[in-house]
Design an enzyme around this catalytic site. Structure first.
Site, PDB file in Angstrom:
ATOM      1  N   TYR A  38     111.806 -35.034  58.547  1.00  0.00           N
ATOM      2  CA  TYR A  38     110.804 -35.587  57.479  1.00  0.00           C
ATOM      3  C   TYR A  38     110.358 -36.463  56.840  1.00  0.00           C
ATOM      4  CZ  TYR A  38     106.454 -34.169  54.777  1.00  0.00           C
ATOM      5  OH  TYR A  38     105.320 -34.546  53.790  1.00  0.00           O
ATOM      6  N   LYS A  93      98.489 -12.970  74.638  1.00  0.00           N
ATOM      7  CA  LYS A  93      99.189 -13.888  75.222  1.00  0.00           C
ATOM      8  C   LYS A  93      99.829 -14.762  75.233  1.00  0.00           C
ATOM      9  CE  LYS A  93      95.522 -11.943  77.339  1.00  0.00           C
ATOM     10  NZ  LYS A  93      95.610 -12.196  79.537  1.00  0.00           N
ATOM     11  N   ASP A 136      89.071 -14.986  76.800  1.00  0.00           N
ATOM     12  CA  ASP A 136      87.780 -13.613  76.224  1.00  0.00           C
ATOM     13  C   ASP A 136      86.522 -14.133  75.396  1.00  0.00           C
ATOM     14  OD1 ASP A 136      89.284 -11.671  77.324  1.00  0.00           O
ATOM     15  OD2 ASP A 136      90.472 -10.823  75.861  1.00  0.00           O
ATOM     16  N   ALA A 197      85.384 -13.353  84.817  1.00  0.00           N
ATOM     17  CA  ALA A 197      86.156 -12.756  85.520  1.00  0.00           C
ATOM     18  C   ALA A 197      85.600 -12.256  87.327  1.00  0.00           C
ATOM     19  CB  ALA A 197      87.051 -11.257  85.136  1.00  0.00           C
TER      20      ALA A 197
HETATM   21  N1  LIG Z   1      92.763  -7.397  84.732  1.00  0.00           N
HETATM   22  C1  LIG Z   1      93.217  -8.554  84.552  1.00  0.00           C
HETATM   23  O1  LIG Z   1      93.384  -9.464  84.557  1.00  0.00           O
HETATM   24  C2  LIG Z   1      91.674  -8.757  83.758  1.00  0.00           C
HETATM   25  C3  LIG Z   1      90.326  -8.134  83.671  1.00  0.00           C
HETATM   26  N2  LIG Z   1      89.216  -8.225  82.974  1.00  0.00           N
HETATM   27  C4  LIG Z   1      88.395  -7.366  82.710  1.00  0.00           C
HETATM   28  O2  LIG Z   1      86.882  -7.555  83.306  1.00  0.00           O
HETATM   29  C5  LIG Z   1      86.174  -7.308  82.675  1.00  0.00           C
HETATM   30  C6  LIG Z   1      84.804  -8.201  82.376  1.00  0.00           C
HETATM   31  O3  LIG Z   1      85.674  -8.766  81.362  1.00  0.00           O
HETATM   32  P1  LIG Z   1      85.145 -10.722  81.590  1.00  0.00           P
HETATM   33  O4  LIG Z   1      85.029 -11.123  82.462  1.00  0.00           O
HETATM   34  O5  LIG Z   1      85.604 -11.412  80.728  1.00  0.00           O
HETATM   35  O6  LIG Z   1      83.543 -10.732  80.533  1.00  0.00           O
HETATM   36  P2  LIG Z   1      81.715 -10.664  81.258  1.00  0.00           P
HETATM   37  O7  LIG Z   1      81.198 -10.321  79.646  1.00  0.00           O
HETATM   38  O8  LIG Z   1      82.298 -12.375  81.403  1.00  0.00           O
HETATM   39  O9  LIG Z   1      81.488  -9.697  82.296  1.00  0.00           O
HETATM   40  C7  LIG Z   1      81.643  -8.582  81.952  1.00  0.00           C
HETATM   41  C8  LIG Z   1      80.014  -8.235  83.809  1.00  0.00           C
HETATM   42  O10 LIG Z   1      80.017  -6.865  83.193  1.00  0.00           O
HETATM   43  C9  LIG Z   1      79.335  -5.930  83.265  1.00  0.00           C
HETATM   44  N3  LIG Z   1      78.580  -4.911  83.313  1.00  0.00           N
HETATM   45  C10 LIG Z   1      78.977  -4.312  81.467  1.00  0.00           C
HETATM   46  N4  LIG Z   1      78.740  -3.348  81.602  1.00  0.00           N
HETATM   47  C11 LIG Z   1      78.283  -2.820  83.507  1.00  0.00           C
HETATM   48  C12 LIG Z   1      77.893  -1.603  83.493  1.00  0.00           C
HETATM   49  N5  LIG Z   1      77.709  -0.797  82.801  1.00  0.00           N
HETATM   50  N6  LIG Z   1      77.235  -1.756  84.424  1.00  0.00           N
HETATM   51  C13 LIG Z   1      77.369  -2.723  86.049  1.00  0.00           C
HETATM   52  N7  LIG Z   1      77.847  -4.097  84.828  1.00  0.00           N
HETATM   53  C14 LIG Z   1      78.050  -4.413  84.025  1.00  0.00           C
HETATM   54  C15 LIG Z   1      78.347  -7.203  82.787  1.00  0.00           C
HETATM   55  O11 LIG Z   1      76.679  -7.537  84.106  1.00  0.00           O
HETATM   56  P3  LIG Z   1      75.605  -8.274  83.147  1.00  0.00           P
HETATM   57  O12 LIG Z   1      76.615  -9.407  83.505  1.00  0.00           O
HETATM   58  O13 LIG Z   1      74.769  -7.621  83.279  1.00  0.00           O
HETATM   59  O14 LIG Z   1      75.787  -8.325  81.551  1.00  0.00           O
HETATM   60  C16 LIG Z   1      79.135  -9.151  83.262  1.00  0.00           C
HETATM   61  O15 LIG Z   1      78.630  -9.146  84.570  1.00  0.00           O
HETATM   62  C17 LIG Z   1      86.537  -6.534  81.338  1.00  0.00           C
HETATM   63  O16 LIG Z   1      86.523  -5.515  80.530  1.00  0.00           O
HETATM   64  C18 LIG Z   1      88.048  -7.566  81.805  1.00  0.00           C
HETATM   65  O17 LIG Z   1      88.947  -6.528  80.533  1.00  0.00           O
HETATM   66  C19 LIG Z   1      88.749  -9.369  82.628  1.00  0.00           C
HETATM   67  C20 LIG Z   1      89.970 -10.907  82.960  1.00  0.00           C
HETATM   68  C21 LIG Z   1      90.767  -9.830  83.290  1.00  0.00           C
HETATM   69  C1  LIG Z   2      93.754  -8.812  81.108  1.00  0.00           C
HETATM   70  C2  LIG Z   2      92.367  -9.154  80.002  1.00  0.00           C
HETATM   71  O1  LIG Z   2      92.468 -10.624  79.976  1.00  0.00           O
HETATM   72  C3  LIG Z   2      91.651  -9.361  80.148  1.00  0.00           C
HETATM   73  O2  LIG Z   2      91.191  -8.339  80.398  1.00  0.00           O
HETATM   74  O3  LIG Z   2      90.529  -9.433  79.608  1.00  0.00           O
HETATM   75 MG   LIG Z   3      90.976 -11.995  79.358  1.00  0.00          MG
END
Ligand SMILES: NC(=O)C1=CN([C@@H]2O[C@H](COP(=O)(O)OP(=O)(O)OC[C@H]3O[C@@H](n4cnc5c(N)ncnc54)[C@H](OP(=O)(O)O)[C@@H]3O)[C@@H](O)[C@H]2O)C=CC1
Ligand SMILES: CC(=O)C(=O)O
Ligand SMILES: [Mg+2]
Length: 422
Positions: A38, A93, A136, A197
């Protein structure tokens, strides 16, 4: 309360709140030490950095510090619960970055009234860091946020839910299809979810050989097809002519299902519709699109993965972001480009085919792990991830001209302990 709920809350609360703290890296025992750390000593690196901004990498922790930043609009599959509620995930994370790749993290939760306010906030603090891991943030806002920040920052900006997930999904999919006796070029893929995703996963699969006309992407309104007039530009990329309208229609004869949507959205009846040796990646967290037990009971020939640690085949971005950033930071890459992502895919795919040590098996309480239906993707505890994935990413950065440092003398890393022995 369930056992897991009680244990998880206790884990986060005790013996001190949270999961991360800041550690000191220099001696602070004496007045002399403080005079260096410092005032007055700290003035010297200040003057140096004011003269040459690059020296921040020499005199501060910038080069090993990643910001994990969220606005809390898509926390796992739990939805838009706001920035503060995202803090346990962002700290989590940080834990994974540090544990698996020795990367320091500040988690930052931004209460932003608009995507532009979020962009402005992140841009203003970006100089503090060696890289930015966006997390997220819901679609479609995440696409513009990431694009703007990549353009405005000279450090890697990476939306993990898009690219980390896509890299791990692609690696797992190549292996799962190989085990099923199928190819990416011919596979019919249903993607439930059309958000951050899902979009990135399908784009990467297409860039690696999947055919857009073989992909059926589904949002809350059903199959994305060329007759819909409600599609934003990010969804429209996946629209093609088809008479299929529902998840059930799309699942008829499908080779692979990728769930990136929400809990329990895939029924046993729809799983029954898939072709033989169906590949099911139910990646929604914490609750998958279908319970693996139900999936196995319904289809004994299923090749099943989830995003969770407590089932075989964890297709989760934890296998990506720590090692990708490690490689990018160590060659001081200005961005994480497609070649670096694909290098990571192949490194992960190939590692799953190598023999697994007893130490890794012991960590999971398993006698033996061998490439096959129950082991399509490496385990996060595998110490070779930092060796192989970070190395592949660093080399790809150098080959594609985005690295600003040469191949590190201490590479390939054999463990996290090697990170500062370079
Ligand atoms: N295993 C892994 O490493 C990861 C997993 N994930 C998982 O993926 C999921 C989505 O995350 P993310 O992409 O960041 O979120 P987003 O909010 O960007 O996208 C969510 C998507 O899911 C769709 N959705 C939600 N409910 C329904 C339903 N009932 N029927 C059809 N489509 C549906 C939405 O549709 P609409 O466009 O019509 O709103 C949208 O397109 C989460 O559950 C997350 O945990 C994400 C990142 C990493
Ligand atoms: C794993 C992760 O990043 C998610 O489910 O959003
Ligand atoms: Mg995530």
């Amino acid at each position: 309360m369930s056992d897991l709920k009680t244990a998880a809350l206790e884990y986060h609360a005790s013996p001190r709140p949270g999961k991360l703290s800041v550690e000191l890296t220099k001696p602070t025992a004496t007045a002399r030490d403080l005079a260096l750390a410092y005032s007055p000593g700290v003035a010297e690196p200040v003057r140096e950095i004011a003269r040459d901004a690059d020296l921040a990498y020499k005199y501060t922790g910038k080069g090993n510090l990643v910001a994990v930043i969220s606005d809390g609009t898509a926390i796992l599959g739990l939805g838009n619960l706001g920035p503060l509620a995202s803090k346990p995930v962002m700290e989590g994370k940080g834990v994974l970055f540090k544990r698996f790749a020795g990367v320091d993290v500040f988690d930052i939760e931004v209460d932003a009234e608009s995507p532009q306010a979020f962009i402005d906030t992140v841009k203003r603090i970006s100089i503090t860091f060696g890289g930015i891991n966006l997390e997220d943030i819901k679609a479609p806002e995440c696409f513009e946020i990431e694009r703007a920040l990549i353009e405005q920052c000279d450090i890697p900006v990476f939306h993990d839910d898009q690219h980390g997930t896509a890299i791990v999904t692609a690696a797992g999919m190549l292996n799962a299809l190989e085990i099923a006796g199928k190819t990416l070029e011919e596979a019919r893929i249903v993607c439930l979810g059309a958000g951050a995703a899902a979009t990135a996963c399908m784009k990467l699969l297409i860039s690696m050989g999947a055919k857009v006309e073989n992909i059926f992407m589904i949002d809350r309104k059903g199959v994305i097809h060329s007759g819909r007039d409600d599609l934003n530009q990010y969804k429209a990329v996946f629209a093609h002519e088809t008479s299929r309208r529902t998840l059930a229609d799309a699942m008829d004869g499908a080779d692979a299902f990728v769930g990136l949507s929400g809990p329990n959205l895939l029924s046993a009846e729809n799983l029954m519709r898939m072709a033989e040796n169906p590949v099911v990646f139910a990646c929604s967290n914490p609750d998958p699109e279908i319970d693996p037990k139900l999936a196995h009971e319904t289809r004994p020939d299923v090749i099943m993965a989830t995003g969770r640690s407590d089932y075989p085949n964890q297709v989760n971005n934890v296998l990506g972001f720590p090692f990708i950033f490690r490689g990018a930071l160590d060659v001081r890459a200005t961005r994480i480009n497609e070649e670096m992502k694909i290098a990571a895919v192949y490194a992960l795919r190939d590692l799953a085919k190598m023999p697994v040590s007893n130490a890794v098996c012991d960590a999971y309480g398993i006698d033996c792990l061998e490439f096959g239906r129950e082991y399509i993707i490496p385990k996060p505890m595998d110490p070779r991830l930092i060796t192989l994935v970070s190395d592949a990413v660093a080399k790809a950065a150098i080959e594609t001209g985005v690295a600003t440092l040469p191949y590190p003398k201490h590479y390939p890393l054999t463990s996290v302990d090697d990170v500062f022995n370079g």
